[in-house]
Design a protein around this motif. Structure first.
Motif, PDB file in Angstrom:
ATOM      1  N   GLU A 265      13.706 -12.086   0.664  1.00 36.44           N
ATOM      2  CA  GLU A 265      14.958 -11.936  -0.421  1.00 36.44           C
ATOM      3  C   GLU A 265      14.392 -10.589  -1.245  1.00 36.44           C
ATOM      4  O   GLU A 265      13.426 -10.094  -1.569  1.00 36.44           O
ATOM      5  CB  GLU A 265      14.936 -13.117  -1.123  1.00 36.44           C
ATOM      6  CG  GLU A 265      15.454 -14.305  -0.578  1.00 36.44           C
ATOM      7  CD  GLU A 265      15.562 -15.368  -1.409  1.00 36.44           C
ATOM      8  OE1 GLU A 265      15.228 -15.200  -2.829  1.00 36.44           O
ATOM      9  OE2 GLU A 265      15.959 -16.471  -1.060  1.00 36.44           O
ATOM     10  N   SER A 266      15.519  -9.867  -1.835  1.00 35.09           N
ATOM     11  CA  SER A 266      15.319  -8.786  -2.532  1.00 35.09           C
ATOM     12  C   SER A 266      14.621  -9.346  -4.019  1.00 35.09           C
ATOM     13  O   SER A 266      15.058 -10.478  -4.297  1.00 35.09           O
ATOM     14  CB  SER A 266      16.643  -8.166  -2.953  1.00 35.09           C
ATOM     15  OG  SER A 266      17.159  -7.624  -1.838  1.00 35.09           O
ATOM     16  N   ASN A 267      13.936  -8.473  -4.573  1.00 38.34           N
ATOM     17  CA  ASN A 267      13.485  -8.777  -5.867  1.00 38.34           C
ATOM     18  C   ASN A 267      13.349  -7.530  -6.562  1.00 38.34           C
ATOM     19  O   ASN A 267      13.727  -6.370  -6.196  1.00 38.34           O
ATOM     20  CB  ASN A 267      12.231  -9.479  -5.943  1.00 38.34           C
ATOM     21  CG  ASN A 267      11.048  -8.823  -5.186  1.00 38.34           C
ATOM     22  OD1 ASN A 267      10.837  -7.435  -5.057  1.00 38.34           O
ATOM     23  ND2 ASN A 267      10.334  -9.638  -4.341  1.00 38.34           N
ATOM     24  N   ALA A 268      12.829  -7.347  -7.818  1.00 38.37           N
ATOM     25  CA  ALA A 268      12.575  -5.997  -8.724  1.00 38.37           C
ATOM     26  C   ALA A 268      11.888  -5.205  -8.001  1.00 38.37           C
ATOM     27  O   ALA A 268      11.832  -3.824  -8.120  1.00 38.37           O
ATOM     28  CB  ALA A 268      11.862  -6.303  -9.984  1.00 38.37           C
ATOM     29  N   SER A 269      10.985  -5.465  -6.889  1.00 35.46           N
ATOM     30  CA  SER A 269      10.365  -4.547  -6.129  1.00 35.46           C
ATOM     31  C   SER A 269      10.530  -4.318  -4.999  1.00 35.46           C
ATOM     32  O   SER A 269       9.997  -3.134  -4.310  1.00 35.46           O
ATOM     33  CB  SER A 269       8.508  -4.832  -6.336  1.00 35.46           C
ATOM     34  OG  SER A 269       8.607  -5.882  -5.586  1.00 35.46           O
ATOM     35  N   ARG A 270      11.613  -4.824  -4.566  1.00 34.62           N
ATOM     36  CA  ARG A 270      11.921  -4.582  -3.023  1.00 34.62           C
ATOM     37  C   ARG A 270      13.783  -4.796  -3.050  1.00 34.62           C
ATOM     38  O   ARG A 270      13.873  -6.116  -3.150  1.00 34.62           O
ATOM     39  CB  ARG A 270      11.133  -5.402  -2.245  1.00 34.62           C
ATOM     40  CG  ARG A 270      11.467  -5.501  -0.927  1.00 34.62           C
ATOM     41  CD  ARG A 270      10.610  -6.458  -0.072  1.00 34.62           C
ATOM     42  NE  ARG A 270      11.091  -7.716  -0.489  1.00 34.62           N
ATOM     43  CZ  ARG A 270      10.006  -8.655  -0.274  1.00 34.62           C
ATOM     44  NH1 ARG A 270       8.838  -8.519   0.146  1.00 34.62           N
ATOM     45  NH2 ARG A 270      10.190 -10.001  -0.801  1.00 34.62           N
ATOM     46  N   LEU A 271      14.696  -3.996  -3.114  1.00 34.70           N
ATOM     47  CA  LEU A 271      15.966  -3.875  -2.850  1.00 34.70           C
ATOM     48  C   LEU A 271      16.418  -3.667  -1.570  1.00 34.70           C
ATOM     49  O   LEU A 271      16.206  -2.845  -0.719  1.00 34.70           O
ATOM     50  CB  LEU A 271      16.605  -3.106  -3.804  1.00 34.70           C
ATOM     51  CG  LEU A 271      16.125  -3.242  -5.229  1.00 34.70           C
ATOM     52  CD1 LEU A 271      16.717  -1.957  -5.740  1.00 34.70           C
ATOM     53  CD2 LEU A 271      16.719  -4.364  -5.921  1.00 34.70           C
TER      54      LEU A 271
END
Length: 291
Positions: A265-271
């Motif tokens: 899933e996307s998160n603040a460090s990986r979109l």
């Protein structure tokens, strides 16, 4: 982020030195005057309320419309979500642009002959892509800010194989970024004329004055596969565009995570933008040739 208000979709051409040549579009800009190492210009890909093909909302978080022409090519980019600050003076449209956030973007293009860049960009619903998650920032104009830690990469999943499509590129490798890019965008929207593949952006926005914009700041360069005869999208291809924090993720670990299913899933460090290529019957009167 846009609080339900109208937004316009714009892009930047030539903010990566080699991309225009790889895309076969360098000659289109031979009459366009630009500073050395500067972007060549801006183009629209969505203008709400337009009675042309540009009035069709083209963004999708999970699919890409294959228009059955066989000449579609993804363009991995960083997209900025911005707020326009309009001028009270008649001699210019904008005073400034505030950057509110960024995400991973696919500025997909039709590799066909066209008079304007915009005619290669919007062929209806789900013809452009943006990750659902947007990272809010307030330091884009500062060199060394949040976005400067990020890298951008692009893969294609085809017949069960993960193929690198776009070169893994640092955001700091853009020709223009930070305050330099913001100043350039303000000036370009205020002054860009109808010239070659470019259109007068300011004139296109002056009536509606949308409060916000999504601005794709330029495609990165293609890998060997992205430049090969196999580069055009096919039905059931899966496009992956990832903007990731280079201090928190390695390329090898990222690739391993993309091989399996489901995707991380996307998160603040990986979109992560994930689009499945499908065929959608286009609505009537939305073809670029009819604009």
């Amino acid at each position: 982020m846009t609080q339900g208000q109208d937004w316009v979709g714009l892009g930047i051409a030539g903010n990566q030195a080699e991309h225009l040549a790889q895309a076969g579009e360098a000659d289109d800009f031979k009459e366009v005057v630009a500073l050395e190492n500067a972007p060549k210009g801006m183009f629209p890909w969505y203008i709400p309320g337009s009675d042309s093909f540009l009035g069709v909302h083209p963004l999708s978080h999970d699919r890409l419309n294959n228009n059955s022409e066989g000449f579609l090519q993804p363009e991995p980019e960083i997209a900025l979500v911005v707020k326009f600050e309009y001028s009270d003076r008649d001699e210019k449209l904008l005073d400034d642009i505030s950057v509110l956030g960024f995400s991973a973007f696919n500025d997909c293009s039709r590799r066909v002959a066209a008079a304007k860049i915009s005619q290669k960009k919007n062929w209806g619903a789900a013809s452009q892509g943006m990750a659902k998650e947007i990272l809010s920032i307030d330091d884009f104009t500062r060199e060394g800010g949040t976005s400067d830690n990020y890298r951008l990469t692009c893969y294609l999943k085809r017949d069960g194989e993960l193929l690198q499509y776009g070169k893994d590129t640092a955001v700091t490798d853009y020709c223009y970024s930070n305050q330099t890019l913001v100043d350039w965008m303000v000036n370009q929207i205020n002054t860009q004329q109808d010239n070659g593949p470019l259109e007068p952006i300011g004139q296109m926005l002056v009536t509606s004055k949308p409060a916000y914009g999504i601005i794709a700041i330029g495609a990165t360069c293609y890998s060997e596969f992205g430049n090969s005869e196999m580069r055009f999208l096919k039905e059931d291809d899966e496009i992956l565009v990832i903007a990731y924090d280079g201090d928190q993720h390695t390329t090898s670990a990222l690739e391993k995570s993309l091989i399996g299913s489901p995707l991380p899933e996307s998160n603040a460090s990986r979109l992560i933008l994930q689009q499945q290529v499908t065929t959608i019957s286009p609505p009537p009167n939305t073809s670029p040739q009819e604009a």
